[in-house]
Each structure stands twice: as C-alpha cells, then as structure tokens.
Design a protein around this motif. Structure first.
Motif, short mmCIF file in Angstrom:
data_model
loop_
_atom_site.label_atom_id
_atom_site.label_comp_id
_atom_site.label_asym_id
_atom_site.label_seq_id
_atom_site.Cartn_x
_atom_site.Cartn_y
_atom_site.Cartn_z
N HIS A 183 9.21 -77.34 33.35
CA HIS A 183 10.68 -75.68 33.01
C HIS A 183 10.52 -74.96 34.00
CE1 HIS A 183 12.07 -73.26 30.97
NE2 HIS A 183 11.64 -72.37 30.31
N PRO B 229 12.76 -71.64 34.57
CA PRO B 229 13.90 -71.35 33.61
C PRO B 229 14.64 -70.25 34.04
CG PRO B 229 11.80 -69.28 34.36
CD PRO B 229 11.29 -70.78 34.35
N GLN C 153 9.69 -72.12 24.07
CA GLN C 153 10.03 -71.09 24.57
C GLN C 153 9.20 -69.91 24.48
OE1 GLN C 153 12.76 -70.45 26.30
NE2 GLN C 153 12.05 -68.64 26.70
N LYS C 154 8.79 -70.18 23.11
CA LYS C 154 7.62 -68.78 22.10
C LYS C 154 6.42 -69.43 22.82
CE LYS C 154 5.00 -68.06 18.33
NZ LYS C 154 5.57 -68.44 16.66
N TYR D 175 7.04 -70.20 26.44
CA TYR D 175 7.01 -69.82 27.84
C TYR D 175 6.89 -67.87 27.65
CZ TYR D 175 8.93 -69.30 32.23
OH TYR D 175 9.10 -68.37 33.78
N ASP D 176 7.15 -67.79 26.54
CA ASP D 176 7.27 -66.03 26.52
C ASP D 176 5.62 -64.91 26.68
OD1 ASP D 176 10.13 -66.22 27.04
OD2 ASP D 176 10.34 -66.39 24.90
#
Length: 239
Positions: A165, A167, A230-231, A233-234
């Motif tokens: 991944h 972004p 995504q959660k 990663y954030d």
C-alpha cells in the motif's frame, strides 16, 4: 473414458502448477474446479451444459498463463494433449478456446475490440452465450475476490515484490489491456490499487446468476477489509 481424461489432466496440471507461486497453485485450481462444477450443475437445470468441458477447462485454465510464461518458453500444446488423452477434437478445441478467453486481461482486450469495432460476431456470441465459458470464468473470478481473493492478491504481490500500500499511488479506474499487462508482468502498482483496478469490478462481471449472488457477499467482505485497512493506516496520523 472421461474419468481417465480427467485423471491424466489432473496429473499434468498438478505438476505444471508446482512452478507457480501460491496465488496460482494446485489448491487454487481445485477451488476453481469445485466452483465451476457447482455452477455447471445449477445451470444444467435450465440449459445444456457439457460438464466434461467445464471440468477440463477449469483444470487447465491457468496452464501456460501469460503472467508466468518466460520469453523463451515454448507454449504448451493443450489441444494436442487433450486429443492424445482421448478427448474428441471438437471438445478439445472448445476447452482451449475457453482457457484462452477466461482471464480478466483477455476480457479487457475483448472489450477494447468491441469499442473499436474490431471484434467479430462469432467472438461476441462466444463470450456472451457459451455457458461452459461462463461457469469457468465465474468460478475463477469468485476465487479472485472475498477472503481467498485478499490472500491471493497479497501472495502475488509478495511474489512480484510489489508494494502492498502506498497512499500516493492512484488506482487506474478504467485500466486498459496494455496497462493491466504491464502491471501483471512487472512490479508497478500496489496490492491495494489492484482491488480498485480489478477485484472490486469482478462482481459486476459475473455471468451466471449463482455467481452473481455469491459475488455480492465476497465483494462486501473486500470492502470491509479495505475500510479496516484504511482505519489501521490512519492510526497515529496527525489530526
């Protein structure tokens, strides 16, 4: 005779697939065969299906895969093998045609030919009406999505040393045949971008009703996975 042909084909495929990574191994083939035969059984309730053709095409669908074939490698003579194993030439030819057209990359190419007006009526009819192709294609696509699809995407990316991944990597929403071939054969793109470029599109490309229904659940599972990714990663990112 049919059992002997299947057994000989299984032996060939098991050995052939041993040189591929685990995203396209014998276990993948077994899942596709099982799912293709299940779809064929459902479809046979309303129309004629050549189950032997489905079985053989599902077994052979990744043999001589373009993603893995070396430039100097001699193409596998599938039709000669099938005829030599005892299959009649007409069915052997049909199996080979299904195997040749089952992949996502070939579907992209066919769609581009349709847009350019360079595809033939025979090609269009084959893709839209051949029930044996539909069963094998849907089965292969089902194994590319959902839980196994997530595992296989990660495994293939690892085998190609592709980034999982980034972004900053922007997925190609309308990926072309040329772009897809470049990514499949190389290390460009990312695993997560692949979900948006291919995997999340497959549910809408299913041809049999049973596969369409199964694909909905598997597609939802992938969306949940991407949301969780995504959660994670954030976490720890600046507010």
């Amino acid at each position: 005779m049919s059992d002997d042909i299947i057994q000989r084909t299984e032996e060939l495929v098991r050995e052939y697939m041993s040189k591929y990574d685990c995203s396209h191994d014998w276990f993948h083939v077994q899942r596709v065969v099982r799912q293709a035969l299940a779809l064929a059984a459902i479809e046979s309730k309303s129309r004629t299906v050549d189950v032997l053709v489905v079985h053989l095409a599902a077994l052979l669908h990744d043999v001589d895969d373009a993603k893995y074939r070396k430039a100097d490698e001699t193409p596998f003579s599938m039709e000669s093998f099938l005829v030599g194993a005892g299959l009649d030439s007409a069915r052997a030819s049909l199996v080979c045609r299904i195997v040749d057209g089952v992949s996502f990359r070939k579907e992209l190419l066919a769609m581009e030919h349709d847009r350019l007006g360079t595809s033939t009526e025979d090609e269009r009819m084959f893709r839209t009406t051949c029930v044996e192709l539909a069963c094998v294609q849907d089965a292969d696509r089902l194994d590319a999505i959902g839980a196994f699809g997530i595992l296989r995407c990660a495994a293939f990316s690892g085998a190609r040393n592709r980034t999982l991944h980034d972004p900053k990597d922007v997925a190609l929403q309308d990926i072309t045949y040329e772009e897809y071939v470049k990514q499949s054969d190389g290390t460009t793109g990312t695993a997560i971008a692949h979900f948006h470029e291919k995997l999340l599109k497959l549910a809408g490309m299913m041809k049999t009703e049973a596969a369409k229904q199964e694909a909905k659940d598997r597609n939802a599972h992938m969306l949940e996975f991407l949301a969780q990714l995504q959660k994670e990663y954030d976490f720890g990112s600046p507010l």
